[in-house]
Write an enzyme that holds these catalytic residues in place. Structure first.
Site, PDB file in Angstrom:
ATOM      1  N   THR A  60       3.683   2.950   5.900  1.00 51.46           N
ATOM      2  CA  THR A  60       2.290   2.538   5.764  1.00 51.46           C
ATOM      3  C   THR A  60       1.443   3.512   6.567  1.00 51.46           C
ATOM      4  O   THR A  60       1.873   3.943   7.651  1.00 51.46           O
ATOM      5  CB  THR A  60       2.044   1.103   6.270  1.00 51.46           C
ATOM      6  OG1 THR A  60       0.644   0.933   6.540  1.00 51.46           O
ATOM      7  CG2 THR A  60       2.800   0.774   7.543  1.00 51.46           C
ATOM      8  N   GLY A  95       0.845  -1.205   0.000  1.00 45.37           N
ATOM      9  CA  GLY A  95       0.000   0.000   0.000  1.00 45.37           C
ATOM     10  C   GLY A  95       0.871   1.242   0.000  1.00 45.37           C
ATOM     11  O   GLY A  95       1.826   1.313   0.760  1.00 45.37           O
ATOM     12  N   ASP A 106       1.197   0.171  11.853  1.00 47.91           N
ATOM     13  CA  ASP A 106       1.158  -1.096  12.585  1.00 47.91           C
ATOM     14  C   ASP A 106       2.463  -1.885  12.460  1.00 47.91           C
ATOM     15  O   ASP A 106       2.452  -3.104  12.383  1.00 47.91           O
ATOM     16  CB  ASP A 106      -0.028  -1.944  12.097  1.00 47.91           C
ATOM     17  CG  ASP A 106       0.018  -2.191  10.591  1.00 47.91           C
ATOM     18  OD1 ASP A 106       0.825  -1.547   9.894  1.00 47.91           O
ATOM     19  OD2 ASP A 106      -0.765  -3.022  10.101  1.00 47.91           O
ATOM     20  N   ARG A 153       1.288  -4.741  -5.445  1.00 46.02           N
ATOM     21  CA  ARG A 153       1.264  -6.009  -4.705  1.00 46.02           C
ATOM     22  C   ARG A 153       1.608  -7.062  -5.749  1.00 46.02           C
ATOM     23  O   ARG A 153       1.061  -7.058  -6.847  1.00 46.02           O
ATOM     24  CB  ARG A 153      -0.107  -6.232  -4.081  1.00 46.02           C
ATOM     25  CG  ARG A 153      -0.393  -5.222  -2.985  1.00 46.02           C
ATOM     26  CD  ARG A 153      -1.445  -5.672  -2.008  1.00 46.02           C
ATOM     27  NE  ARG A 153      -1.316  -4.952  -0.744  1.00 46.02           N
ATOM     28  CZ  ARG A 153      -1.881  -3.776  -0.478  1.00 46.02           C
ATOM     29  NH1 ARG A 153      -2.628  -3.187  -1.375  1.00 46.02           N
ATOM     30  NH2 ARG A 153      -1.700  -3.191   0.686  1.00 46.02           N
ATOM     31  N   ASP A 189       4.964  -4.465   6.502  1.00 48.97           N
ATOM     32  CA  ASP A 189       5.602  -5.709   6.950  1.00 48.97           C
ATOM     33  C   ASP A 189       5.488  -6.821   5.909  1.00 48.97           C
ATOM     34  O   ASP A 189       6.346  -7.699   5.841  1.00 48.97           O
ATOM     35  CB  ASP A 189       5.068  -6.150   8.318  1.00 48.97           C
ATOM     36  CG  ASP A 189       3.584  -6.420   8.308  1.00 48.97           C
ATOM     37  OD1 ASP A 189       2.857  -5.727   7.584  1.00 48.97           O
ATOM     38  OD2 ASP A 189       3.140  -7.323   9.037  1.00 48.97           O
ATOM     39  N   ASP A 224      -1.029   2.783   8.195  1.00 50.68           N
ATOM     40  CA  ASP A 224      -1.654   2.080   9.322  1.00 50.68           C
ATOM     41  C   ASP A 224      -0.861   2.153  10.624  1.00 50.68           C
ATOM     42  O   ASP A 224      -1.406   1.876  11.688  1.00 50.68           O
ATOM     43  CB  ASP A 224      -1.866   0.598   8.961  1.00 50.68           C
ATOM     44  CG  ASP A 224      -2.662   0.442   7.676  1.00 50.68           C
ATOM     45  OD1 ASP A 224      -3.542   1.287   7.440  1.00 50.68           O
ATOM     46  OD2 ASP A 224      -2.410  -0.511   6.923  1.00 50.68           O
TER      47      ASP A 224
HETATM   48  P1  ADP Z   1       2.567  -4.153   2.841  1.00 54.47           P
HETATM   49  O1  ADP Z   1       4.016  -4.164   2.504  1.00 54.47           O
HETATM   50  O2  ADP Z   1       1.967  -2.785   2.730  1.00 54.47           O
HETATM   51  O3  ADP Z   1       2.290  -4.869   4.161  1.00 54.47           O
HETATM   52  P2  ADP Z   1       1.509  -6.480   1.400  1.00 54.47           P
HETATM   53  O4  ADP Z   1       1.237  -7.285   2.632  1.00 54.47           O
HETATM   54  O5  ADP Z   1       0.461  -6.479   0.355  1.00 54.47           O
HETATM   55  O6  ADP Z   1       1.794  -4.943   1.702  1.00 54.47           O
HETATM   56  O7  ADP Z   1       2.877  -7.027   0.782  1.00 54.47           O
HETATM   57  C1  ADP Z   1       3.418  -6.431  -0.386  1.00 54.47           C
HETATM   58  C2  ADP Z   1       4.059  -7.492  -1.237  1.00 54.47           C
HETATM   59  O8  ADP Z   1       5.134  -8.113  -0.527  1.00 54.47           O
HETATM   60  C3  ADP Z   1       3.156  -8.651  -1.638  1.00 54.47           C
HETATM   61  O9  ADP Z   1       2.327  -8.336  -2.735  1.00 54.47           O
HETATM   62  C4  ADP Z   1       4.192  -9.703  -2.004  1.00 54.47           C
HETATM   63  O10 ADP Z   1       4.719  -9.445  -3.279  1.00 54.47           O
HETATM   64  C5  ADP Z   1       5.277  -9.452  -0.962  1.00 54.47           C
HETATM   65  N1  ADP Z   1       5.092 -10.358   0.188  1.00 54.47           N
HETATM   66  C6  ADP Z   1       4.260 -10.220   1.235  1.00 54.47           C
HETATM   67  N2  ADP Z   1       4.351 -11.270   2.073  1.00 54.47           N
HETATM   68  C7  ADP Z   1       5.251 -12.128   1.523  1.00 54.47           C
HETATM   69  C8  ADP Z   1       5.773 -13.409   1.901  1.00 54.47           C
HETATM   70  N3  ADP Z   1       5.368 -14.027   3.001  1.00 54.47           N
HETATM   71  N4  ADP Z   1       6.685 -13.972   1.076  1.00 54.47           N
HETATM   72  C9  ADP Z   1       7.099 -13.351  -0.044  1.00 54.47           C
HETATM   73  N5  ADP Z   1       6.638 -12.151  -0.457  1.00 54.47           N
HETATM   74  C10 ADP Z   1       5.734 -11.542   0.307  1.00 54.47           C
END
Ligand code: ADP
Length: 322
Positions: free
Chosen positions: A126, A11, A130, A72, A103, A128
């Site tokens: 982010t 995000g 968090d 994402r 995260d 959020d």
């Molecule tokens: P944010 O970074 O804002 O928390 P997301 O949770 O959507 O956003 O994670 C962003 C991107 O990071 C995901 O679309 C994916 O490409 C990668 N990602 C998230 N979790 C994992 C994971 N457990 N293993 C590998 N890549 C991950």
């Protein structure tokens, strides 16, 4: 280390541009070549990157969004595309990668480190807030202020028409934004996932206000509240006590806009700190700011440890106290 890269992922949040700017200029100042990767991990898999210059990041500190675009990347959950992403970096001789995001993005970065030895540093960004390991995340302050100014306007119309308004704010499964804007806007009640939501007590509170002649009320709802989103809560309130309410979901407006001074400054510090961490050989880690000190923590702390809400604010947010 001579070549590093930066990407924004997940995000987007206001202040990401300020972090990119600080990272690029710090890197150049320290004699490094800094590449910008477009569209997060997707761009890394597809080889969408270019060398950034100091002039190329001028005039972006005040802009919301991210000049590198964010994404994402469902592909990045699989090892083969991650290997391709590591190859993109190796082909260009890039040894260090800054990941500006939440995260989830840090989990992805950690995979790159564990599987391919890429030196990664996370920059927490982010709305959020968090992420454990930084008092504030980049974008949170702007989102709170955007939500607050919208809620101030909603309060005017709520008062003019004797209405109960439920305003839903973002925050995923955390109540940081809701708690802060709820207290800051003088909301009658704040519904957050971290505390139990009692809709019967809420109905009683609003009825009690009406009996005292206070006919308009504002309730701030965190999108992750355990009783559901603001529309679901409105339906439940009506079924429970006949209370009619108007729902406003602030949505993505909270992600946009020019970053506040606090977010620009935080992003500048953390963009600088991330490059310094790479140069010091501290990767893999995330950088943060705690008690006005720039800090480094293991990347995994960002998802294994849980940041707490300010207990004083939680107690001040209790119904009827203020
Ligand atoms: P944010 O970074 O804002 O928390 P997301 O949770 O959507 O956003 O994670 C962003 C991107 O990071 C995901 O679309 C994916 O490409 C990668 N990602 C998230 N979790 C994992 C994971 N457990 N293993 C590998 N890549 C991950």
């Amino acid at each position: 280390m001579e070549r590093i890269a930066v990407l924004t992922s997940g995000g987007d949040s206001p202040g990401m541009n300020a972090a990119i700017r600080a990272a690029v200029r710090t890197g150049i100042d320290r004699g490094l070549s800094v590449f910008g990767v477009y569209r997060g991990f997707d761009g890394l898999i597809d080889g969408c990157l270019e060398l950034l210059s100091s002039a190329g990041v001028s005039n972006i500190i005040q802009r919301g969004g991210t000049i590198l675009h964010s994404a994402r990347s469902p592909r990045f959950f699989d090892p083969a595309p991650r290997e391709q992403a590591a190859r993109t970096l190796a082909d260009k001789g890039i040894e260090g990668l800054l990941v500006v995001g939440g995260d989830g993005s840090f989990r992805g970065a950690n995979c790159l480190h564990q599987e391919h030895g890429v030196q990664v540093v996370g920059v927490p960004a982010t709305i959020d807030n968090d992420i454990w390991g930084s008092d504030y995340t980049i974008g949170y302050d702007t989102a709170v202020n955007t939500a607050l100014s919208a809620i101030d306007k909603i309060k005017d119309t709520a008062a003019a028409h004797d209405r109960l308004f439920l305003v839903e704010v973002m925050g995923r499964d955390a109540g940081f934004i809701a708690l802060e804007v709820g207290v800051g806007s003088g909301a009658e009640e704040i519904l957050i996932p971290e505390t139990r939501t009692d809709l019967e007590a809420l109905s009683g509170l609003i009825e009690g206000r009406r009996e005292k002649g206070r006919t308009s009320s504002l309730v701030v709802v965190a999108e992750g509240d355990e009783e559901g989103n603001a529309y679901q809560i409105a339906t439940k309130l009506e079924a429970l006590s006949g209370l009619e309410s108007h729902v406003t979901v602030l949505g993505h407006v909270q992600r946009g806009g020019a970053p506040t001074s606090a977010d620009r400054v935080l992003a500048t510090k953390l963009g600088w700190a991330a490059v310094e961490a790479l140069i010091d050989g501290a990767a893999p880690c995330m950088v943060g700011e705690e008690d006005h000190e720039v800090t480094r923590h293991p990347l995994a702390d960002s998802w294994t440890r849980k940041k707490s809400l300010d207990p004083l604010l939680v107690s001040l947010a209790n119904p009827g106290r203020l």
